[in-house]
Design a protein around this motif. Structure first.
Motif, PDB file in Angstrom:
ATOM      1  N   GLU A 151      -0.198  -9.617  -6.069  1.00 31.76           N
ATOM      2  CA  GLU A 151      -0.664  -9.133  -4.760  1.00 31.76           C
ATOM      3  C   GLU A 151       0.005  -7.795  -4.424  1.00 31.76           C
ATOM      4  O   GLU A 151      -0.644  -6.868  -3.925  1.00 31.76           O
ATOM      5  CB  GLU A 151      -0.315 -10.185  -3.701  1.00 31.76           C
ATOM      6  N   MET A 154      -1.488  -5.125  -6.682  1.00 33.26           N
ATOM      7  CA  MET A 154      -2.847  -4.834  -6.236  1.00 33.26           C
ATOM      8  C   MET A 154      -2.841  -4.002  -4.954  1.00 33.26           C
ATOM      9  O   MET A 154      -3.637  -3.065  -4.801  1.00 33.26           O
ATOM     10  CB  MET A 154      -3.599  -6.143  -5.983  1.00 33.26           C
ATOM     11  N   ASP A 155      -1.948  -4.334  -4.062  1.00 33.19           N
ATOM     12  CA  ASP A 155      -1.843  -3.597  -2.799  1.00 33.19           C
ATOM     13  C   ASP A 155      -1.527  -2.131  -3.076  1.00 33.19           C
ATOM     14  O   ASP A 155      -2.114  -1.229  -2.470  1.00 33.19           O
ATOM     15  CB  ASP A 155      -0.743  -4.244  -1.955  1.00 33.19           C
ATOM     16  N   ALA A 156      -0.614  -1.882  -4.001  1.00 32.86           N
ATOM     17  CA  ALA A 156      -0.272  -0.505  -4.360  1.00 32.86           C
ATOM     18  C   ALA A 156      -1.469   0.176  -5.021  1.00 32.86           C
ATOM     19  O   ALA A 156      -1.772   1.341  -4.743  1.00 32.86           O
ATOM     20  CB  ALA A 156       0.937  -0.492  -5.290  1.00 32.86           C
TER      21      ALA A 156
ATOM     22  N   THR B 264       1.176   6.008  -3.288  1.00 37.18           N
ATOM     23  CA  THR B 264       0.889   4.844  -2.425  1.00 37.18           C
ATOM     24  C   THR B 264       1.097   5.239  -0.965  1.00 37.18           C
ATOM     25  O   THR B 264       0.468   4.675  -0.076  1.00 37.18           O
ATOM     26  CB  THR B 264       1.807   3.637  -2.732  1.00 37.18           C
TER      27      THR B 264
ATOM     28  N   ARG D 269      -8.464  -7.850   3.821  1.00 37.34           N
ATOM     29  CA  ARG D 269      -8.563  -7.550   2.397  1.00 37.34           C
ATOM     30  C   ARG D 269      -8.511  -8.851   1.598  1.00 37.34           C
ATOM     31  O   ARG D 269      -7.611  -9.655   1.784  1.00 37.34           O
ATOM     32  CB  ARG D 269      -7.404  -6.651   1.957  1.00 37.34           C
ATOM     33  N   ALA D 272      -5.872 -11.104  -4.332  1.00 34.64           N
ATOM     34  CA  ALA D 272      -6.152 -10.921  -5.762  1.00 34.64           C
ATOM     35  C   ALA D 272      -6.871 -12.154  -6.300  1.00 34.64           C
ATOM     36  O   ALA D 272      -7.816 -12.049  -7.091  1.00 34.64           O
ATOM     37  CB  ALA D 272      -4.848 -10.687  -6.520  1.00 34.64           C
ATOM     38  N   ARG D 275     -10.514 -12.001  -5.388  1.00 27.24           N
ATOM     39  CA  ARG D 275     -11.234 -10.937  -6.096  1.00 27.24           C
ATOM     40  C   ARG D 275     -11.474 -11.314  -7.551  1.00 27.24           C
ATOM     41  O   ARG D 275     -12.544 -11.044  -8.103  1.00 27.24           O
ATOM     42  CB  ARG D 275     -10.420  -9.645  -6.046  1.00 27.24           C
TER      43      ARG D 275
END
Lengths: 342, 342, 342, 342
Positions: A151, A154-156, B264, D269, D272, D275
């Motif tokens: 997570e 993925m966020d980055a 980022t 959002r 992960a 998705r």
């Protein structure tokens, strides 16, 4: 499984690189033990605490409302000296002095080797719980911390996509996983990365600067000017993302920027998945102890629980899903698709 | 301010490094213009779009529900060739061909230099809106994107703290801001970092490996084993955080790990602060245009709005708050405190 | 300001509804005091702790790495009985017994009334620090916790927009702020809400079900089928968002759903803004005490610090920004715009 | 599985309540189809689009970088009129007019009943993909959106815990899931809630105000003053969390506050997990179509993929894990534990 045994006191350690969810697991061990009237001791800083007799009692008060935090309230460490036979004997003496019936080791493969080593010098039961963001332990579908690390990566990657799209640029994001590409594959898939450089794939067919440049140019031909985001597992490129970015800039004559997520992947609020997994495995570890089991890792398989002999967790290999790799590399590759279309 | 003028068509560009909140600003420009019956054109990819006559109409449909996203729907770019006189003349011709009365430039100091340059070759009004995560423009308390970038850096620092505490380790987090330490100072303050290496402080009294090692050891003496987190502004150390980490490991004989947040910091959902700031400044830019104003940046001062001649925004220097620096460096420095205590 | 005075021991309480950033403020008070060799005591549960003599010592150990967490490590409470004269006298006796020179009260208007009340019965210095998510204290641009609460509300509104857009639906999100619309206004502006129902606006010209229905229908006429999101401050509608949703469903014959954010707005990781504000104000409170100041609230004004007599903080009124209200209500109102266009 | 069939054009709809990850699934369908040279049409607003012939082409351009967003780019809706036989015939005519070989329906049980209904009137292949936050479909370990909804609920519960701890208060958080307690159970477990009121448990042994009050008082006896957080599935209490909070306040004479997360659980959002799940199932749906399969839902089982006849997905019952329920209700119940200790 053997019949239930009277357990009076157990110990718990967190060992090796910390992983989000370790606190939730400690909490589960303590609450379950307390339910059955079992006392819990923690040794601090992993095996170092066993050697230094650095311990503390844990009851509900200590673990109330810790499941939402990463890190470990009993600290973790890597211990080189524990690998000696004398060290394991010293640890065994300390465990016996405290009248410990069983030890729960939350950690990764190094920690389980330590547990196995200890079991040759100590009579108590030893149960491993898979706590590592790398997800590279055979015998459990997931390891504690892996979901949160994905997570975070993925966020980055999502943030990088925002700016990559605004400027039509190339980026390389270096993620953890030097021996296993689980974080790399999952975060690439979850973020729609155009390319991934993973240990498993590099071992098979290593990418070169030339092959990467060729792919970037092909993608830009197919899509028009656009962003291109690459996921790079650590230690898969000499000089890492910083060096690869320089090499690509030299060849592409376009800005190409690196990003090293580093240990951010070990922190942050654990996901619900990691908290629940950690809770289930902490409970299961205590249940196994009560059943007299020893020398196994408590893991999950599908919707259920599973146990695996400690040595198998590092001797047997947990591979990446070919289904997942194919999706990223074949089905979703815009360049190959354009070839099909021609 | 001059009296109101009839404006029929304006243009907007986003230029230079993108910043979270640029979309909210574009939206505000469009909605405000639409309120007054003014048409809006966007040129894509900043000044490149002006040169290539790469444009699109913008109305409410295009900007509905974009304020929650980073990036810029009209793309941004850096343009070297725009610095030529002929380029500005070419841009002026394109603007005149579209009968543009005024141009709104959302960007940083380089973009404002471009706007100033253009104004010597074009008769229309030019208004700058400060859109840069660096917060280094004189004339506005904050710039669009700065708040979000600080939040992103702080978030990473919080995650690093989690693991740093679990393992009692030293970490270096490299943040953006090569010329100005705003992101570094704010994120250090917000995360309780033990040390910060900022351009302004390095210019005054540069830290050396020896001085950093001495501080780390002193902090560990005062606190016992503990985590130590450092914020490093980019380009303030040869080889960056990766090299500094190696140097510290050599001296401390302890693991010391780097983390490069990179771009980022330009992505992610904009904070409420950035969205509101961007909205207010976008509205203000259009209001200034309607008042016949030109050649200024629309900014904020305290609770109110403020205008600053474009050239002042880069010629005058916006310094770090001494109050803030003192808090981080003097008041909250555990080592100095321990001296006081002795 | 008077000249510096020798302060040896101060006390701190958090009082009233907790606000994200209170911990950062406690930390700042303790670290600053420690820098000057001043001891810090905390009384737990606000004024209740003063009455019950429920106290603890605070030093760096207690406040290390708490600034990233909401809540308050010294607990908060509302105290009805403290309003009695005898209660204030009892508190004064407890403070004197501990030889407290000054008290820092972190809280909102109710807490400051308490501080003022106490100051009539106690000789020590009293400094207020604005800690309330409502931002409704005269004398400080922002209050600790407000920024985080707005971010939480905006985050919920963004999520609602996602589903509202997918289904073309009407939603009502109820936010905190029964006396002041700061959270409502900021979160509406930051999320691009179509409508906001705030105390200040309701006092002026109350919305009715009919007027809301008319606006929804007009927006849908202008935009075609689309989402419509409303921000409702608590206590501004009989039966709240749940009832309003029912009323709108009856009239619109369309699904209309409520969402009550409630106390989620008091939790979560504090924003960088709140942590820095809390830190600065905590430092400032101790500096004021060292200067012999009493009876004021430590606040901010623009980029600087400001002090306001405690009574003024609730007697004078801090209004919403007319600039902000106009943007949301006039400039960005699609219905009015369509009228202009006709 | 039957041998591969030549598919030239497929259609996709999202139907019923939207779920985070639907966009990722649409993207996967389109990219996979494109890989095999298959055209993709979308009908907008679910079955309504089939009836109204409201369609659009989808290729890579439309789905590039949508996987990070919730909602659905092709809109969703509930359709009452599709339940008629004539409606299904009308839809079949529209599908045939576009020469559609197969239809992918992303949605929940209502949407699958629609798909089954359609299949009695249309010759093309129909594949369901489980897209619902409720996770209540038999035949897949998880459904798209469930992971994100749990994360959103957990995030709110964490925030509530912050303030609950600061003030020692009782809170009720109402979450989605009127027929199934998956979100309630997972979020309670992940957040360490003291109590959960779920449909499955209420059917078995309904909680009363008296029993809840008794438990709260018992927990406070065991733990001392402390926070108490309850998770309530929607429609499991007359008047919901708002009413239950009033009832508890009346009995406990303590503040007790409600929080209604509502549709925030459908936005944000996607995790992960969602998705990746959505991606895998979207790919699998197209692969099944190429294999000539029809009338099934594409799901997951353990680490692998699985297919289930559409009718079974709602006729067979997917129950809560007894292991999970026992952990929350028995092992971790502080009150029962105290009894054991006596």
């Amino acid at each position: 499984m053997s019949s239930e045994k009277t357990i009076q006191r157990i110990a718990v350690i967190t060992s090796g690189g910390d992983a989000p969810g370790m606190n939730a697991c400690i909490r589960a061990v303590v609450l379950t033990a307390q339910h059955y009237g079992i006392e819990v001791l923690a040794f601090r800083h992993g095996y170092e605490g066993l050697l230094n007799n650095d311990w503390q009692r844990l009851d509900e008060t200590n673990v109330l409302h810790i499941l939402q935090y990463s890190g470990t309230i009993i600290k973790s460490a890597r211990s080189e000296r524990f690998k000696q036979a004398e060290a394991a004997q010293e640890a065994a003496r300390n465990l016996d002095a405290h009248q410990i019936d069983a030890l729960v080791v939350i950690g990764g493969d190094g920690s389980f080797r330590g547990a196995d080593h200890l079991s040759h010098h100590w009579d108590g039961q030893v149960i491993g719980v898979p706590g590592t963001i790398d997800n590279d332990l055979f015998g459990s579908d997931d390891t504690i911390g892996y979901s949160t690390a994905v997570e975070t990566a993925m966020d980055a990657l999502d943030k990088i996509r925002d700016t990559a799209e605004a400027m039509d640029r190339v980026f390389i994001v270096e993620v953890m996983g030097r021996h296993a590409g689980f974080i790399g594959l999952s975060s690439a898939m979850a973020s729609g990365a155009e390319r991934m450089i993973l240990p498993e794939l590099q071992r098979e067919k290593p990418l070169t600067v030339a092959s990467i440049v060729k792919h970037i140019e092909a993608v830009q031909r197919v899509r028009g000017d656009s962003s291109y985001v690459m996921v790079l597992s650590e230690h898969q490129w000499p000089g890492g993302a910083v060096r690869l970015a320089e090499q690509l800039e030299d060849r592409l004559h376009l800005p190409c920027r690196p990003c090293l997520l580093g240990h951010t992947q070990r922190g942050g609020r654990p996901t619900a998945h990691d908290r629940i997994l950690a809770t289930r495995l902490g409970v299961h570890a205590v249940q196994l102890i009560r059943q007299g089991v020893s020398g196994v890792m408590a893991g999950t398989s599908g919707q259920g629980l599973a146990e695996t002999p400690l040595a198998e967790t590092w001797q047997k290999r947990k591979g990446l899903s070919q289904e997942w790799v194919d999706i990223q590399q074949s089905l979703f590759n815009p360049v190959k698709k354009s070839k099909n279309g021609s």
